[in-house]
Motif scaffolding. Structure first.
Motif, PDB file in Angstrom:
ATOM      1  N   ASP A 153      27.269 -29.395 -42.373  1.00 40.11           N
ATOM      2  CA  ASP A 153      27.611 -30.772 -42.752  1.00 40.11           C
ATOM      3  C   ASP A 153      28.974 -30.825 -43.448  1.00 40.11           C
ATOM      4  OD1 ASP A 153      27.059 -29.660 -45.172  1.00 40.11           O
ATOM      5  OD2 ASP A 153      25.929 -31.365 -45.938  1.00 40.11           O
ATOM      6  N   TYR A 206       2.952 -35.920 -54.416  1.00 45.24           N
ATOM      7  CA  TYR A 206       2.188 -37.162 -54.309  1.00 45.24           C
ATOM      8  C   TYR A 206       0.688 -36.868 -54.345  1.00 45.24           C
ATOM      9  CZ  TYR A 206       6.449 -39.568 -52.959  1.00 45.24           C
ATOM     10  OH  TYR A 206       7.709 -40.115 -52.955  1.00 45.24           O
ATOM     11  N   THR A 266      15.847 -38.687 -46.837  1.00 49.12           N
ATOM     12  CA  THR A 266      16.991 -39.067 -46.000  1.00 49.12           C
ATOM     13  C   THR A 266      18.275 -38.480 -46.570  1.00 49.12           C
ATOM     14  OG1 THR A 266      17.067 -41.152 -47.225  1.00 49.12           O
ATOM     15  CG2 THR A 266      15.961 -41.195 -45.084  1.00 49.12           C
ATOM     16  N   GLY A 267      18.229 -37.187 -46.913  1.00 57.46           N
ATOM     17  CA  GLY A 267      19.466 -36.457 -47.223  1.00 57.46           C
ATOM     18  C   GLY A 267      20.002 -35.933 -45.891  1.00 57.46           C
ATOM     19  N   SER A 268      20.892 -34.945 -45.974  1.00 50.65           N
ATOM     20  CA  SER A 268      21.449 -34.345 -44.762  1.00 50.65           C
ATOM     21  C   SER A 268      20.374 -33.931 -43.768  1.00 50.65           C
ATOM     22  CB  SER A 268      22.175 -33.054 -45.141  1.00 50.65           C
ATOM     23  OG  SER A 268      23.512 -33.195 -45.012  1.00 50.65           O
ATOM     24  N   SER A 269      19.344 -33.248 -44.277  1.00 53.35           N
ATOM     25  CA  SER A 269      18.336 -32.683 -43.377  1.00 53.35           C
ATOM     26  C   SER A 269      17.578 -33.787 -42.657  1.00 53.35           C
ATOM     27  CB  SER A 269      17.354 -31.795 -44.150  1.00 53.35           C
ATOM     28  OG  SER A 269      18.048 -30.818 -44.865  1.00 53.35           O
ATOM     29  N   ARG A 305      13.737 -42.983 -50.063  1.00 46.77           N
ATOM     30  CA  ARG A 305      13.813 -43.314 -51.495  1.00 46.77           C
ATOM     31  C   ARG A 305      15.190 -43.885 -51.840  1.00 46.77           C
ATOM     32  NH1 ARG A 305      12.001 -38.885 -55.868  1.00 46.77           N
ATOM     33  NH2 ARG A 305      14.017 -37.934 -55.451  1.00 46.77           N
ATOM     34  N   THR A 306      16.251 -43.227 -51.322  1.00 49.78           N
ATOM     35  CA  THR A 306      17.607 -43.705 -51.600  1.00 49.78           C
ATOM     36  C   THR A 306      18.375 -43.799 -50.277  1.00 49.78           C
ATOM     37  OG1 THR A 306      17.527 -42.450 -53.667  1.00 49.78           O
ATOM     38  CG2 THR A 306      19.680 -43.293 -53.003  1.00 49.78           C
ATOM     39  N   LYS A 316      26.921 -38.646 -53.957  1.00 49.98           N
ATOM     40  CA  LYS A 316      25.869 -37.752 -53.480  1.00 49.98           C
ATOM     41  C   LYS A 316      26.515 -37.008 -52.331  1.00 49.98           C
ATOM     42  CE  LYS A 316      21.385 -39.667 -53.161  1.00 49.98           C
ATOM     43  NZ  LYS A 316      20.516 -39.416 -54.309  1.00 49.98           N
ATOM     44  N   ARG A 317      25.911 -35.913 -51.901  1.00 51.31           N
ATOM     45  CA  ARG A 317      26.474 -35.152 -50.793  1.00 51.31           C
ATOM     46  C   ARG A 317      26.742 -36.080 -49.604  1.00 51.31           C
ATOM     47  NH1 ARG A 317      28.239 -29.815 -50.039  1.00 51.31           N
ATOM     48  NH2 ARG A 317      28.274 -29.436 -47.822  1.00 51.31           N
ATOM     49  N   GLY A 369      14.600 -31.691 -49.668  1.00 49.92           N
ATOM     50  CA  GLY A 369      15.666 -30.954 -50.332  1.00 49.92           C
ATOM     51  C   GLY A 369      15.221 -29.759 -51.160  1.00 49.92           C
ATOM     52  N   TRP A 426      21.506 -34.293 -56.410  1.00 54.07           N
ATOM     53  CA  TRP A 426      21.170 -32.896 -56.723  1.00 54.07           C
ATOM     54  C   TRP A 426      22.358 -32.164 -57.344  1.00 54.07           C
ATOM     55  CZ3 TRP A 426      23.982 -29.359 -53.971  1.00 54.07           C
ATOM     56  CH2 TRP A 426      24.343 -29.633 -52.652  1.00 54.07           C
TER      57      TRP A 426
HETATM   58  P1  NA7 Z   1      18.716 -33.613 -50.199  1.00 54.06           P
HETATM   59  O1  NA7 Z   1      20.099 -33.963 -49.924  1.00 54.06           O
HETATM   60  O2  NA7 Z   1      18.323 -33.282 -51.597  1.00 54.06           O
HETATM   61  O3  NA7 Z   1      17.814 -34.827 -49.686  1.00 54.06           O
HETATM   62  C1  NA7 Z   1      16.465 -34.901 -50.007  1.00 54.06           C
HETATM   63  C2  NA7 Z   1      15.946 -36.262 -49.651  1.00 54.06           C
HETATM   64  O4  NA7 Z   1      14.577 -36.332 -50.000  1.00 54.06           O
HETATM   65  C3  NA7 Z   1      16.640 -37.380 -50.409  1.00 54.06           C
HETATM   66  O5  NA7 Z   1      16.683 -38.504 -49.582  1.00 54.06           O
HETATM   67  C4  NA7 Z   1      15.689 -37.599 -51.566  1.00 54.06           C
HETATM   68  O6  NA7 Z   1      15.778 -38.866 -52.148  1.00 54.06           O
HETATM   69  C5  NA7 Z   1      14.372 -37.413 -50.896  1.00 54.06           C
HETATM   70  N1  NA7 Z   1      13.306 -37.076 -51.801  1.00 54.06           N
HETATM   71  C6  NA7 Z   1      13.227 -36.002 -52.626  1.00 54.06           C
HETATM   72  N2  NA7 Z   1      12.066 -36.023 -53.309  1.00 54.06           N
HETATM   73  C7  NA7 Z   1      11.418 -37.127 -52.889  1.00 54.06           C
HETATM   74  C8  NA7 Z   1      10.179 -37.704 -53.218  1.00 54.06           C
HETATM   75  N3  NA7 Z   1       9.372 -37.149 -54.123  1.00 54.06           N
HETATM   76  N4  NA7 Z   1       9.817 -38.860 -52.600  1.00 54.06           N
HETATM   77  C9  NA7 Z   1      10.629 -39.416 -51.688  1.00 54.06           C
HETATM   78  N5  NA7 Z   1      11.816 -38.926 -51.328  1.00 54.06           N
HETATM   79  C10 NA7 Z   1      12.195 -37.788 -51.938  1.00 54.06           C
HETATM   80  O7  NA7 Z   1      18.212 -32.401 -49.309  1.00 54.06           O
HETATM   81  P2  NA7 Z   1      18.611 -32.025 -47.815  1.00 54.06           P
HETATM   82  O8  NA7 Z   1      17.755 -30.907 -47.401  1.00 54.06           O
HETATM   83  O9  NA7 Z   1      18.652 -33.221 -46.969  1.00 54.06           O
HETATM   84  O10 NA7 Z   1      20.079 -31.538 -47.945  1.00 54.06           O
HETATM   85  C11 NA7 Z   1      20.425 -30.547 -48.895  1.00 54.06           C
HETATM   86  C12 NA7 Z   1      21.763 -30.009 -48.575  1.00 54.06           C
HETATM   87  O11 NA7 Z   1      21.633 -29.091 -47.504  1.00 54.06           O
HETATM   88  C13 NA7 Z   1      22.720 -31.001 -48.065  1.00 54.06           C
HETATM   89  O12 NA7 Z   1      23.366 -31.703 -49.026  1.00 54.06           O
HETATM   90  C14 NA7 Z   1      23.655 -30.154 -47.261  1.00 54.06           C
HETATM   91  O13 NA7 Z   1      24.594 -29.556 -48.096  1.00 54.06           O
HETATM   92  C15 NA7 Z   1      22.785 -29.133 -46.682  1.00 54.06           C
HETATM   93  P3  NA7 Z   1      16.815 -39.151 -53.378  1.00 54.06           P
HETATM   94  O14 NA7 Z   1      18.149 -39.270 -52.721  1.00 54.06           O
HETATM   95  O15 NA7 Z   1      16.722 -37.954 -54.286  1.00 54.06           O
HETATM   96  O16 NA7 Z   1      16.310 -40.380 -53.996  1.00 54.06           O
END
Ligand code: NA7
Length: 546
Positions: free
Chosen positions: A58, A154, A187-190, A210-211, A328-329, A380, A493
């Motif tokens: 990414d 949860y 809905t992060g990168s993954s 969530r975001t 955020k990333r 994540g 993060w």
């Molecule tokens: P990320 O970027 O930490 O994304 C995790 C996603 O999961 C993010 O949308 C979080 O929402 C969501 N999240 C985490 N915990 C919860 C809970 N409890 N309930 C609902 N949603 C949740 O991880 P990725 O694996 O996508 O990417 C990590 C890095 O790997 C990325 O930045 C690249 O460098 C490669 P949030 O935004 O925290 O509200």
């Protein structure tokens, strides 16, 4: 029963980009006796684990998301796309391990369960699976910045009886989504990479968000033979440029927003959106991550794009992020927002409609129940610090890293920790790590570590250790640098906000090339901020022979 007859100069934990290079450099360039350990069944680290559908680098990638030190290596690896896929990165790392004959010194499927420092011997002893112990003067922790998977807790999640996969621990056998109802949390990168791929197969995908995120079009395409040949030909200059420019070889455009009219600025945003990748962030205006007003303008521009792409206005609104752009990333996607125009994809905004519980076959939210066959957790990692805390080495006086880092993740130079002599981290907290081109960052950090080891050997020294004062000063510097930007204002993060209870602290050095200059000057000026001990081994040998 344990035995303690395996003695090395250095132990490397991890065999991802950082660990593989550390093994190669310390063994083949420095002539040290080195052994590497990895709990995984293959080399590759993050790229071994994160094999979910759609996984790609990414960051600006081929051929720059790779080792840079060897022209031969650059010449012989055929990158095929501009945004490298996980399979391609993993194949490259396997090739690297084979090419440099690293496998004979890597023990796979082997967890390091304990690591403690013996002050009298000036050595680290690790305990591996099966109880065997191995010791070395130096412990190199290449344990990964994105390793410890974050699983939400949860109510009832463990009662869910269908298939459940975390993107960071994806199975090696193919997962079929054919005809399945799939729930994706995150809905992060993954998540953003996986969702369009899953939607191609599944009967229905429900995304639990969530975001909302600022995701930019990756515009992935084939890398032409001419492009690759050009990069190979100019490799020395490109590498030099990468060293000077935060890990990226091409000049970024530095301009002041106030020199342009609103219309001109929008034309620039449009052009950069079309170009794709992270250009909107790095090539729009210098202050985009510092100036709230400018950032708001770019944020609004991206929200406008989401509104254009997503046909259902209600869904489009839910997808619009409201935090500062880029804090955020940043995510690069291949058709993410478009996926919501498919009939088989729906979005649940957890901020309005939170998850209340799981049942054996569904996710129950405040407003409804969503029946699913497969649950994908794209939630994540306990990023940057999680893998070191997991290892939890015990340093001087038996102090554990978990105790040491209870309130703040203090390091010196992002590579060393006071009270933990002869321990070095690659991509540790407060190094540029995740904000730099990671393979190059690993190379440069390892070279610095190798210089430290060389310095100790040349001067008959047995141990080096960061002082508390140096670590505190470093911590203040990193904080001050981050405070000049908008990064710390967002829950991400990068500041540990994704893990409940984690101390909030910005975890990266923001200026990569300056950072490596700093490492260089610390070495040149006799390692300010470190204390050294004479080698006891040498004294002992002298005493014996004398
Ligand atoms: P990320 O970027 O930490 O994304 C995790 C996603 O999961 C993010 O949308 C979080 O929402 C969501 N999240 C985490 N915990 C919860 C809970 N409890 N309930 C609902 N949603 C949740 O991880 P990725 O694996 O996508 O990417 C990590 C890095 O790997 C990325 O930045 C690249 O460098 C490669 P949030 O935004 O925290 O509200």
């Amino acid at each position: 029963m344990s035995k303690n007859d395996e003695r090395y100069d250095a132990i490397v934990i991890g065999s991802g980009f950082g660990g593989l290079y550390a093994l190669h450099h310390l063994r083949d360039t420095m002539g040290l006796k080195v052994r590497a350990f990895d709990g995984a069944g293959g080399v590759g680290g993050t790229w071994w684990y994160n094999r979910y559908p759609g996984a790609r680098v990414d960051a600006p990638s081929s051929p720059f998301y790779a080792y840079t030190f060897s022209q031969e290596l650059v010449n012989e690896w055929e990158w095929t796309e501009t945004q490298t896929s996980q399979a391609s990165v993993l194949a490259y790392l396997e090739h690297f391990a084979e090419r440099y004959d690293l496998m004979k010194d890597i023990q796979l499927d082997t967890w390091v369960n304990d690591a403690h420092y013996d002050e009298a011997a000036q050595r680290w002893t690790i305990t591996i699976d099966g109880g065997e112990t191995v010791s070395a003067q130096f412990l190199i922790c290449a344990t990964g910045a994105l390793f410890v998977a974050n699983k939400p807790d949860y109510p009832g999640i463990d009662d869910f009886a269908g298939e459940c996969y975390h993107t960071g621990r994806w199975p090696h056998d193919e997962v079929s989504f054919q005809g399945k109802r799939v729930g994706v949390i995150g809905t992060g990168s993954s998540g953003i990479q996986a969702i369009p791929e899953i939607a191609k197969q599944a009967e229905h995908v429900t995304v639990f968000q969530r975001t909302p995120q600022y995701s930019l079009p990756a515009r992935n395409r084939a890398l032409t033979a001419e492009e690759l040949a050009g990069y190979r030909e100019g490799w020395d200059d490109l590498r030099e440029s990468m060293l000077r420019r935060g890990g990226w070889p091409f000049k970024t455009i530095r301009r002041n927003a106030s020199d342009y009219s609103v219309e001109e600025r929008h034309e620039i945003y449009e052009a950069l959106w079309e170009e794709g990748g992270i250009h909107l962030a790095i090539n729009s205006f210098s202050a985009v991550l510092m100036d709230k007003e400018l950032n708001a303008e770019v944020s609004e521009f991206v929200r406008g794009k989401i509104a254009q792409i997503v046909k259902d206005p209600e869904t489009a609104t839910k997808l619009m992020p409201d935090y500062y752009f880029g804090t955020k990333r940043l995510i690069l996607d291949n058709g993410y927002f478009d996926v919501y125009n498919r009939e088989n994809v729906s979005l649940v905004d957890l901020r309005e409609d939170p998850i209340e519980a799981f049942t054996a076959a569904s996710v129950r939210t405040k407003e409804g129940e969503h029946a699913i066959d497969i649950l994908v957790l794209a939630t994540g990692f306990d990023a940057v610090t999680g893998s070191m805390l997991n290892l939890n080495p015990k340093g001087r006086g038996g102090v554990s890293l978990q105790q040491k880092w209870e309130e703040r993740f203090e390091t010196y130079l992002g590579t060393t920790i006071a009270d933990f002599p002869n321990l070095f981290m690659i991509h540790g907290p407060t190094s540029p790590g995740v904000l730099y081109t990671m393979p190059l960052g690993g190379e440069r950090t390892t070279q610095w570590i190798a210089d430290c080891i060389g310095y100790l050997k040349e001067n008959d020294l047995g141990a080096m250790e960061a002082t508390d004062e140096a670590a505190e000063k470093w911590d203040r510097e990193i904080n001050e640098m981050a405070a000049q930007t908008l990064y710390p204002l967002t829950d991400s993060w990068y500041v540990g906000a994704n893990i409940p209870g984690k101390p909030r602290q910005f975890l990266a050095h923001l200026r990569g090339s300056q950072y490596f200059d700093q490492l260089g000057s610390v070495a040149q000026e006799g390692y300010e901020g470190f204390v050294f001990e004479p080698s006891r081994e040498k004294t002992h040998e002298n005493a014996v022979s004398g």
